[in-house]
Design a protein around this motif. Structure first.
Motif, mmCIF file in Angstrom:
data_model
loop_
_atom_site.group_PDB
_atom_site.id
_atom_site.type_symbol
_atom_site.label_atom_id
_atom_site.label_comp_id
_atom_site.label_asym_id
_atom_site.label_seq_id
_atom_site.Cartn_x
_atom_site.Cartn_y
_atom_site.Cartn_z
ATOM 1 N N ASN A 26 -8.853 -0.494 4.594
ATOM 2 C CA ASN A 26 -9.179 -0.561 2.991
ATOM 3 C C ASN A 26 -10.397 -1.356 2.999
ATOM 4 N N ARG A 76 -4.255 5.963 -1.154
ATOM 5 C CA ARG A 76 -3.913 4.785 -0.613
ATOM 6 C C ARG A 76 -5.205 3.956 0.219
ATOM 7 N N ASP A 77 -5.906 4.731 0.793
ATOM 8 C CA ASP A 77 -7.024 4.191 1.461
ATOM 9 C C ASP A 77 -8.290 3.722 0.616
ATOM 10 N N ASP A 90 -7.350 0.404 -8.809
ATOM 11 C CA ASP A 90 -6.314 0.203 -7.906
ATOM 12 C C ASP A 90 -6.479 -1.014 -6.904
ATOM 13 N N TYR A 114 1.579 3.323 -3.257
ATOM 14 C CA TYR A 114 0.419 4.242 -3.699
ATOM 15 C C TYR A 114 0.510 5.632 -3.352
ATOM 16 N N LEU A 159 0.987 -1.208 0.139
ATOM 17 C CA LEU A 159 -0.130 -0.200 0.123
ATOM 18 C C LEU A 159 0.915 1.200 -0.003
ATOM 19 N N ALA A 160 2.135 1.190 0.605
ATOM 20 C CA ALA A 160 2.824 2.429 0.687
ATOM 21 C C ALA A 160 3.362 2.612 -0.559
ATOM 22 N N GLU A 215 -0.547 8.878 -1.524
ATOM 23 C CA GLU A 215 -1.118 8.822 -0.223
ATOM 24 C C GLU A 215 -2.588 9.267 -0.165
#
Length: 431
Positions: free
Chosen positions: A305, A263-264, A339, A258, A255-256, A260
């Motif tokens: 997520n 990301r969620d 995503d 993507y 996830l890091a 910010e």
């Protein structure tokens, strides 16, 4: 859990481990990819009876499906796989259809293995993980030391019978007694994976040590029963905190990658090998246990997520558990959700289903920069520490297997399954 694609990757002859004892380093100093960089597996000298610990030595046997070492071994691997009615039930025509399907599929599967380097890495990973776990156990459980690592594959070398012969050669059983733990490397139990491996173990135990060997006596180290190996089983561990943490860390790392602000909103797709609906409807516990792992990981992630559990590697025209991973990715992309992180939630290392099916077929064909895969557990020190913790608690418990293992599926009609469960449960009763 694997089906025909769980034909994992390359298994070369073992080489020596690096001199550094990785299990003794602080977690932060242990490389997550140390095994990939070294490309080595462990060689551990034989452990003979009469070694140090008061309750040792202990054989730790990792059970898994396995995979062909080279493309030349694919045919034999598929032949064994399609002959196993526990994994791929073909009914009364199993002995006819199994060889026919395996022959027809061999060229295609050989090409897939060629695309990922010529074979499966599952043997090297299994040997590495087991050896590292045993190093930790020697330190944290000295009373059961030394701990000797073994690997027993269902469809590839080293086969269960090869492992059992090594145990006997190393001084276990054969009138000498000794303890061995069958440690399934399928975290979630299915009759088609763990159950099949245990059926095979039971078969070779009876062939090589004989029914007259009976079961072990009530005292630790007792040789009542003819000095046969005293077996116990770690048959499932779907929500162990270390397993959950290892998965969660790999998801967080992915996830890091993507931005910010996106990301969620990334959708997490937890992908596990599917099962025929005939097996599911028989009462197999696998879907529920996979779901338990998924939810535990999401709780560890703080439900950060949106997510779904999806299923891969359907074989043949019969109904299988869905939704299929490949269909789900295509359908989300069509809806504008590009995503996506795929998480192999039922596998403990890379093999054909991650390296080819997920990476080449599903992600490669998606053609979207935002479709990624979380790293497999492989050499994760967090995961290996979890294996050691599971094993240590099992060794201390005095249990032969979980209570859940003694419960047959409500629709089970397998005499082999019945006899295998009776064998382990009778040992529990003797304690």
């Amino acid at each position: 859990m694997p089906g025909h694609r769980a034909i994992s990757k390359l298994a070369r002859p073992p080489l020596s481990l690096p001199k550094a004892d990785l299990s003794r380093r602080p977690l932060g100093q242990r490389s997550h990819n140390v095994f990939q960089s070294r490309n080595m597996a462990a060689v551990v000298p034989p452990v003979m009876q009469g070694s140090t610990g008061s309750k040792g030595p202990t054989a730790m046997v990792f059970m898994n499906m396995g995979g062909p070492s080279t493309t030349d071994q694919v045919g034999d691997f598929l032949s064994r796989l399609f002959a196993d009615g526990d994994l791929i039930p073909l009914g009364r025509l199993q002995n006819y259809l199994g060889p026919l399907i395996s022959r027809r599929r061999t060229p295609k599967i050989q090409a897939q293995y060629a695309a990922i380097g010529g074979g499966s890495p599952i043997r090297r990973w299994s040997e590495y993980q087991c050896a590292e776990m045993c190093r930790i156990l020697d330190r944290v459980s000295p009373q059961t030391a030394p701990h000797k690592p073994y690997v027993a594959f269902r469809y590839a070398d080293p086969l269960t019978e090869e492992m059992y012969a090594r145990l006997l050669d190393d001084g276990f059983g054969g009138g000498k007694g000794g303890r061995a733990v069958a440690f399934t490397q399928y975290p979630q139990y299915s009759c088609s994976t763990t159950g099949s491996s245990l059926n095979e173990l039971w078969k070779w135990r009876m062939r090589l040590e004989g029914r007259r060997a009976g079961v072990a006596g009530p005292e630790e180290g007792s040789e009542v029963g003819g000095g046969a190996i005293r077996w116990s089983v770690i048959d499932r561990w779907p929500v162990h905190p270390g397993l959950v943490d290892a998965f969660a860390r790999n998801v967080e790392a992915k996830l890091a990658e993507y931005p910010e602000e996106r990301r969620d909103k990334v959708v997490l797709l937890f992908s596990a090998h599917s099962l025929p609906m005939s097996v599911v409807n028989r009462g197999d516990p696998y879907p529920a246990e996979v779901g338990a792992t998924v939810y535990a990981v999401m709780q560890r992630l703080g439900l950060s997520n949106p997510y779904r559990l999806v299923w891969q590697s359907q074989v043949g025209p019969s109904a299988w558990l869905g939704a299929q991973t490949s269909d789900t990715v295509q359908q989300y992309i069509a809806k504008g959700q590009t995503d996506l992180v795929l998480i192999p939630i039922a596998f403990t290392s890379d093999h054909i289903e991650t390296l080819y099916e997920l990476d080449h077929e599903i992600i490669g064909e998606a053609g979207q920069e935002g479709v990624k895969r979380a790293e497999s557990l492989n050499g994760s020190p967090v995961f290996i520490d979890a294996l050691a913790d599971i094993a240590k608690k099992h060794l201390e418990s005095g249990h032969i297997a979980s209570k859940q293992m003694g419960l047959r599926c409500p629709g089970c009609k397998s005499e082999r399954c019945l006899e295998q469960k009776k064998f382990f449960m009778e040992q529990q009763a003797s304690l």
